[in-house]
Motif scaffolding. Structure first.
Motif, PDB file in Angstrom:
ATOM      1  N   LYS A 162      24.677 -21.783 -39.615  1.00  0.00           N
ATOM      2  CA  LYS A 162      24.335 -21.656 -38.036  1.00  0.00           C
ATOM      3  C   LYS A 162      25.583 -21.729 -37.368  1.00  0.00           C
ATOM      4  O   LYS A 162      26.210 -22.774 -37.662  1.00  0.00           O
ATOM      5  CB  LYS A 162      23.137 -22.640 -37.601  1.00  0.00           C
ATOM      6  CG  LYS A 162      22.758 -22.348 -36.285  1.00  0.00           C
ATOM      7  CD  LYS A 162      21.574 -23.328 -35.826  1.00  0.00           C
ATOM      8  CE  LYS A 162      21.191 -23.068 -34.543  1.00  0.00           C
ATOM      9  NZ  LYS A 162      20.196 -24.185 -34.019  1.00  0.00           N
ATOM     10  N   THR A 189      27.385 -21.305 -33.278  1.00  0.00           N
ATOM     11  CA  THR A 189      27.222 -20.912 -31.778  1.00  0.00           C
ATOM     12  C   THR A 189      28.632 -20.593 -31.347  1.00  0.00           C
ATOM     13  O   THR A 189      29.581 -21.499 -31.199  1.00  0.00           O
ATOM     14  CB  THR A 189      26.401 -22.013 -31.015  1.00  0.00           C
ATOM     15  OG1 THR A 189      25.134 -22.142 -31.607  1.00  0.00           O
ATOM     16  CG2 THR A 189      26.389 -21.652 -29.466  1.00  0.00           C
ATOM     17  N   LEU A 207      22.592 -11.566 -41.622  1.00  0.00           N
ATOM     18  CA  LEU A 207      23.353 -11.838 -40.280  1.00  0.00           C
ATOM     19  C   LEU A 207      22.082 -11.362 -39.208  1.00  0.00           C
ATOM     20  O   LEU A 207      21.865 -10.369 -39.146  1.00  0.00           O
ATOM     21  CB  LEU A 207      24.443 -10.658 -40.322  1.00  0.00           C
ATOM     22  CG  LEU A 207      25.386 -11.283 -39.090  1.00  0.00           C
ATOM     23  CD1 LEU A 207      25.963 -12.355 -38.992  1.00  0.00           C
ATOM     24  CD2 LEU A 207      26.416  -9.920 -38.928  1.00  0.00           C
ATOM     25  N   GLU A 256      24.956 -16.934 -27.802  1.00  0.00           N
ATOM     26  CA  GLU A 256      25.970 -16.759 -28.961  1.00  0.00           C
ATOM     27  C   GLU A 256      25.633 -17.381 -30.268  1.00  0.00           C
ATOM     28  O   GLU A 256      26.378 -17.486 -30.954  1.00  0.00           O
ATOM     29  CB  GLU A 256      27.431 -17.258 -28.324  1.00  0.00           C
ATOM     30  CG  GLU A 256      27.723 -16.818 -26.980  1.00  0.00           C
ATOM     31  CD  GLU A 256      29.084 -17.414 -26.618  1.00  0.00           C
ATOM     32  OE1 GLU A 256      29.328 -18.701 -27.113  1.00  0.00           O
ATOM     33  OE2 GLU A 256      29.837 -16.826 -25.713  1.00  0.00           O
ATOM     34  N   GLU A 257      24.311 -17.547 -30.479  1.00  0.00           N
ATOM     35  CA  GLU A 257      23.779 -18.160 -31.790  1.00  0.00           C
ATOM     36  C   GLU A 257      23.941 -17.377 -32.726  1.00  0.00           C
ATOM     37  O   GLU A 257      23.242 -16.230 -32.546  1.00  0.00           O
ATOM     38  CB  GLU A 257      22.494 -18.777 -31.472  1.00  0.00           C
ATOM     39  CG  GLU A 257      21.988 -19.584 -32.660  1.00  0.00           C
ATOM     40  CD  GLU A 257      20.888 -20.574 -32.583  1.00  0.00           C
ATOM     41  OE1 GLU A 257      19.913 -20.100 -32.930  1.00  0.00           O
ATOM     42  OE2 GLU A 257      20.859 -21.355 -31.626  1.00  0.00           O
ATOM     43  N   ILE A 258      24.407 -17.476 -33.885  1.00  0.00           N
ATOM     44  CA  ILE A 258      24.389 -16.423 -34.993  1.00  0.00           C
ATOM     45  C   ILE A 258      23.920 -17.230 -36.185  1.00  0.00           C
ATOM     46  O   ILE A 258      24.271 -18.276 -36.398  1.00  0.00           O
ATOM     47  CB  ILE A 258      25.687 -16.020 -35.253  1.00  0.00           C
ATOM     48  CG1 ILE A 258      26.195 -15.085 -33.837  1.00  0.00           C
ATOM     49  CG2 ILE A 258      25.847 -15.078 -36.470  1.00  0.00           C
ATOM     50  CD1 ILE A 258      27.063 -15.514 -33.400  1.00  0.00           C
ATOM     51  N   THR A 259      22.960 -16.775 -36.928  1.00  0.00           N
ATOM     52  CA  THR A 259      22.658 -17.374 -38.421  1.00  0.00           C
ATOM     53  C   THR A 259      23.094 -16.224 -39.512  1.00  0.00           C
ATOM     54  O   THR A 259      22.693 -14.897 -39.289  1.00  0.00           O
ATOM     55  CB  THR A 259      21.196 -17.699 -38.445  1.00  0.00           C
ATOM     56  OG1 THR A 259      20.470 -16.583 -38.071  1.00  0.00           O
ATOM     57  CG2 THR A 259      21.061 -18.682 -37.372  1.00  0.00           C
ATOM     58  N   ARG A 315      21.729 -12.304 -35.154  1.00  0.00           N
ATOM     59  CA  ARG A 315      22.147 -12.529 -33.901  1.00  0.00           C
ATOM     60  C   ARG A 315      21.053 -13.246 -32.915  1.00  0.00           C
ATOM     61  O   ARG A 315      19.998 -12.401 -32.837  1.00  0.00           O
ATOM     62  CB  ARG A 315      22.854 -11.599 -33.016  1.00  0.00           C
ATOM     63  CG  ARG A 315      24.141 -11.122 -33.832  1.00  0.00           C
ATOM     64  CD  ARG A 315      24.956 -10.033 -33.225  1.00  0.00           C
ATOM     65  NE  ARG A 315      26.052  -9.611 -33.998  1.00  0.00           N
ATOM     66  CZ  ARG A 315      27.150 -10.016 -34.259  1.00  0.00           C
ATOM     67  NH1 ARG A 315      27.416 -11.402 -33.798  1.00  0.00           N
ATOM     68  NH2 ARG A 315      28.069  -9.532 -35.100  1.00  0.00           N
TER      69      ARG A 315
END
Length: 150
Positions: free
Chosen positions: A88, A90, A66, A72-75, A68
């Motif tokens: 991916k 957002t 995880l 607000e982009e998270i992978t 950040r």
């Protein structure tokens, strides 16, 4: 007189049949994009979806993946114990979302990455979506939270 009643009855049945066929066709056309099939990571890698195909991907959020990004982009990676798929997203994640937790995302594949439009997390410590549970059982990594380990 009898012939007129018979003709009228046949006309009404024909109109009703055409109306039924037309309404069935319109319902099918309206729902064509509303049906999203569930897939586990192993299924996605074994049979890649068609480009642009929207589906649901579910499994456990792999521990240590995880990240950040900007805004607000998270992978992260989703796993079913047999395979992992990078994701991916957002947007704002649900409060209960986290590493090692069950999740289901709706989106599509772009290359090797699943681009999620929506992420759903389990809503209490024991619940997991049926599709995710079935996929984990298929891979042999499912643990029943009601049964203590040991």
């Amino acid at each position: 007189m009898k012939n007129l009643k018979k003709t009228r009855r046949i006309q009404i049945l024909a109109v009703a049949g055409v109306a039924l066929a037309l309404s069935t066709a319109l319902i099918g056309y309206g729902m064509r994009d509303g049906i999203n099939f569930f897939r586990a990571p192993s299924q996605v890698l074994a049979e890649p979806p068609k480009p642009g195909e929207v589906f649901r991907l579910g499994g456990l959020v792999e521990t240590g993946t995880l990240v950040r990004g900007q805004g607000e982009e998270i992978t992260f990676k989703v796993t079913d114990g047999g395979a992992s798929v990078p994701v991916k997203f957002t947007g704002v994640l649900p409060d209960l979302f986290g590493e090692g937790k069950g999740m289901v995302g709706t989106g599509e594949m772009q290359g090797e990455t699943f681009i999620a439009r929506e992420i759903l997390a389990k809503h209490d410590e024991n619940y997991m979506p049926k599709e995710v549970t079935d996929a984990l059982k298929e891979q042999g990594v499912y643990r029943d939270p009601a049964k203590p380990e040991g």
